[in-house]
Structures are given as structure tokens and as C-alpha cells.
Motif scaffolding. Structure first.
Motif, PDB file in Angstrom:
ATOM      1  N   GLN A   1      24.969 -11.320 -83.160  1.00  0.00           N
ATOM      2  CA  GLN A   1      24.752 -12.664 -83.527  1.00  0.00           C
ATOM      3  C   GLN A   1      23.858 -13.793 -83.574  1.00  0.00           C
ATOM      4  OE1 GLN A   1      27.470 -13.310 -86.617  1.00  0.00           O
ATOM      5  NE2 GLN A   1      25.556 -14.948 -86.560  1.00  0.00           N
ATOM      6  N   ALA A   2      23.780 -13.111 -81.801  1.00  0.00           N
ATOM      7  CA  ALA A   2      22.510 -14.424 -81.295  1.00  0.00           C
ATOM      8  C   ALA A   2      21.077 -13.762 -81.560  1.00  0.00           C
ATOM      9  CB  ALA A   2      22.870 -14.560 -79.777  1.00  0.00           C
ATOM     10  N   SER A   3      20.494 -12.612 -81.806  1.00  0.00           N
ATOM     11  CA  SER A   3      19.622 -11.745 -81.632  1.00  0.00           C
ATOM     12  C   SER A   3      19.211 -11.990 -83.107  1.00  0.00           C
ATOM     13  CB  SER A   3      19.948 -10.239 -82.223  1.00  0.00           C
ATOM     14  OG  SER A   3      20.888  -9.773 -82.722  1.00  0.00           O
ATOM     15  N   GLU A   4      20.015 -12.555 -84.041  1.00  0.00           N
ATOM     16  CA  GLU A   4      19.013 -12.908 -85.658  1.00  0.00           C
ATOM     17  C   GLU A   4      19.079 -11.635 -86.088  1.00  0.00           C
ATOM     18  OE1 GLU A   4      16.995 -16.767 -85.310  1.00  0.00           O
ATOM     19  OE2 GLU A   4      18.642 -17.519 -84.685  1.00  0.00           O
ATOM     20  N   TRP A   5      18.710 -10.668 -85.877  1.00  0.00           N
ATOM     21  CA  TRP A   5      17.594  -9.696 -87.015  1.00  0.00           C
ATOM     22  C   TRP A   5      19.412  -8.874 -87.161  1.00  0.00           C
ATOM     23  CZ3 TRP A   5      19.604  -4.685 -86.098  1.00  0.00           C
ATOM     24  CH2 TRP A   5      20.543  -3.903 -84.879  1.00  0.00           C
ATOM     25  N   ALA A   6      20.736  -9.333 -87.105  1.00  0.00           N
ATOM     26  CA  ALA A   6      21.684  -8.691 -87.738  1.00  0.00           C
ATOM     27  C   ALA A   6      22.985  -9.723 -87.903  1.00  0.00           C
ATOM     28  CB  ALA A   6      21.762  -7.164 -87.009  1.00  0.00           C
ATOM     29  N   THR A   7      23.766  -9.078 -88.743  1.00  0.00           N
ATOM     30  CA  THR A   7      25.126  -9.821 -88.367  1.00  0.00           C
ATOM     31  C   THR A   7      25.882  -8.499 -88.694  1.00  0.00           C
ATOM     32  OG1 THR A   7      24.155 -11.616 -90.831  1.00  0.00           O
ATOM     33  CG2 THR A   7      26.381 -11.510 -90.023  1.00  0.00           C
ATOM     34  N   PRO A   8      26.955  -9.421 -87.946  1.00  0.00           N
ATOM     35  CA  PRO A   8      27.895  -8.393 -86.906  1.00  0.00           C
ATOM     36  C   PRO A   8      29.009  -8.969 -88.047  1.00  0.00           C
ATOM     37  CG  PRO A   8      27.839 -10.516 -85.602  1.00  0.00           C
ATOM     38  CD  PRO A   8      27.088 -10.892 -86.252  1.00  0.00           C
ATOM     39  N   VAL A   9      29.430  -7.440 -88.654  1.00  0.00           N
ATOM     40  CA  VAL A   9      30.830  -7.377 -88.715  1.00  0.00           C
ATOM     41  C   VAL A   9      32.164  -7.264 -87.728  1.00  0.00           C
ATOM     42  CG1 VAL A   9      32.270  -6.470 -90.719  1.00  0.00           C
ATOM     43  CG2 VAL A   9      29.543  -7.167 -90.843  1.00  0.00           C
ATOM     44  N   CYS A  10      32.675  -7.588 -87.471  1.00  0.00           N
ATOM     45  CA  CYS A  10      33.256  -7.403 -85.772  1.00  0.00           C
ATOM     46  C   CYS A  10      34.691  -6.990 -86.272  1.00  0.00           C
ATOM     47  CB  CYS A  10      33.232  -8.656 -85.301  1.00  0.00           C
ATOM     48  SG  CYS A  10      32.041  -9.167 -84.285  1.00  0.00           S
ATOM     49  N   THR A  11      35.582  -6.118 -86.351  1.00  0.00           N
ATOM     50  CA  THR A  11      36.379  -5.468 -86.655  1.00  0.00           C
ATOM     51  C   THR A  11      38.253  -5.301 -85.646  1.00  0.00           C
ATOM     52  OG1 THR A  11      36.480  -2.644 -85.806  1.00  0.00           O
ATOM     53  CG2 THR A  11      35.364  -3.781 -88.748  1.00  0.00           C
ATOM     54  N   SER A  12      39.061  -6.088 -85.683  1.00  0.00           N
ATOM     55  CA  SER A  12      40.144  -4.981 -84.793  1.00  0.00           C
ATOM     56  C   SER A  12      41.374  -5.153 -85.383  1.00  0.00           C
ATOM     57  CB  SER A  12      40.530  -6.674 -84.207  1.00  0.00           C
ATOM     58  OG  SER A  12      41.497  -6.901 -83.645  1.00  0.00           O
ATOM     59  N   ARG A  13      42.807  -4.666 -85.327  1.00  0.00           N
ATOM     60  CA  ARG A  13      43.609  -3.825 -85.489  1.00  0.00           C
ATOM     61  C   ARG A  13      44.372  -5.267 -85.948  1.00  0.00           C
ATOM     62  NH1 ARG A  13      46.635  -0.091 -80.508  1.00  0.00           N
ATOM     63  NH2 ARG A  13      47.003  -2.152 -79.747  1.00  0.00           N
ATOM     64  N   ARG A  14      43.717  -6.028 -84.848  1.00  0.00           N
ATOM     65  CA  ARG A  14      44.781  -7.624 -85.453  1.00  0.00           C
ATOM     66  C   ARG A  14      44.463  -8.483 -86.102  1.00  0.00           C
ATOM     67  NH1 ARG A  14      45.044  -5.986 -79.748  1.00  0.00           N
ATOM     68  NH2 ARG A  14      47.122  -4.953 -78.916  1.00  0.00           N
ATOM     69  N   SER A  15      44.778  -9.381 -86.241  1.00  0.00           N
ATOM     70  CA  SER A  15      44.122 -10.819 -87.250  1.00  0.00           C
ATOM     71  C   SER A  15      43.925 -11.277 -86.569  1.00  0.00           C
ATOM     72  CB  SER A  15      45.829 -11.110 -88.547  1.00  0.00           C
ATOM     73  OG  SER A  15      45.298 -10.349 -89.230  1.00  0.00           O
ATOM     74  N   ARG A  16      42.478 -11.703 -86.224  1.00  0.00           N
ATOM     75  CA  ARG A  16      41.694 -12.669 -85.446  1.00  0.00           C
ATOM     76  C   ARG A  16      41.025 -13.756 -86.571  1.00  0.00           C
ATOM     77  NH1 ARG A  16      41.544 -10.570 -79.352  1.00  0.00           N
ATOM     78  NH2 ARG A  16      43.542  -9.222 -79.176  1.00  0.00           N
ATOM     79  N   ALA A  17      40.559 -14.690 -85.744  1.00  0.00           N
ATOM     80  CA  ALA A  17      39.223 -15.537 -86.551  1.00  0.00           C
ATOM     81  C   ALA A  17      38.201 -14.588 -86.568  1.00  0.00           C
ATOM     82  CB  ALA A  17      38.968 -17.389 -85.426  1.00  0.00           C
TER      83      ALA A  17
END
Length: 92
Positions: free
Chosen positions: A21-37
Motif C-alpha cells: 500500500q505504501a509503495s503506491e505501485w500496486a494495490t494490495p487485496v488482503c485476505t483473511s478467513r475471518r471478517s475484518r475491516a
């Protein structure tokens, strides 16, 4: 560029998501098996769900932790999902 980070709320994955996210060259799609913000709820052992998500990202980093058996099983599911994706989209 969208980067799927499996296990994106764990020790390694959360840090990787923040760095991407901080690098600004890509957008992370962060996953979790639990619901989180700010995360995508995803069971990495659900091949159909994983195949669907793979169609929406450009790269994948697997940061899922667990037992050796669980990690191996997750890697196998990811490989099958990727194969399904490439059969669906032969231009890749």
C-alpha cells in the motif's frame, strides 16, 4: 496492479499489505478467513472462491501460516485454482 495477499492479516501478510500500500505501485487485496475491516474474507481451501478471486488480480503472495500439512494443502488448492483460471482465460 492488484496483488492478492493470502493470509493478509497475519504476522507477515499484514506487514506485506502495508508495504505494498505504501509503495503506491500496486494495490494490495488482503485476505483473511475471518471478517475484518479492509480485508476480503476468503477461505484459501475453497477452490471455487479462490479461482474467482484470481480472475481479479495480477499477482498472488501466499502468506498463510499453519501446520506443514495445512500449508501444503493450501498450496495445492492454489495451484488447482490457478490452473482453472488459465483454462478459463487462455490469453494469460
Amino acid at each position: 496492479m492488484r496483488v492478492l495477499v493470502l493470509g493478509g492479516t497475519g504476522h507477515v501478510g499484514a506487514r506485506l499489505c502495508a508495504l505494498i500500500q505504501a509503495s503506491e505501485w500496486a494495490t494490495p487485496v488482503c485476505t483473511s478467513r475471518r471478517s475484518r475491516a479492509h480485508t476480503l474474507r476468503l477461505d484459501t481451501l475453497d477452490e471455487a472462491a479462490l479461482t474467482a478471486v484470481l480472475g481479479e488480480v495480477d499477482a498472488v503472495v501466499n502468506c498463510v501460516a499453519g501446520s506443514a500439512q495445512a500449508i501444503a494443502m493450501g498450496a495445492q488448492v492454489l495451484a488447482r485454482a490457478f490452473q482453472c483460471r488459465t483454462r478459463i482465460s487462455p490469453s494469460l
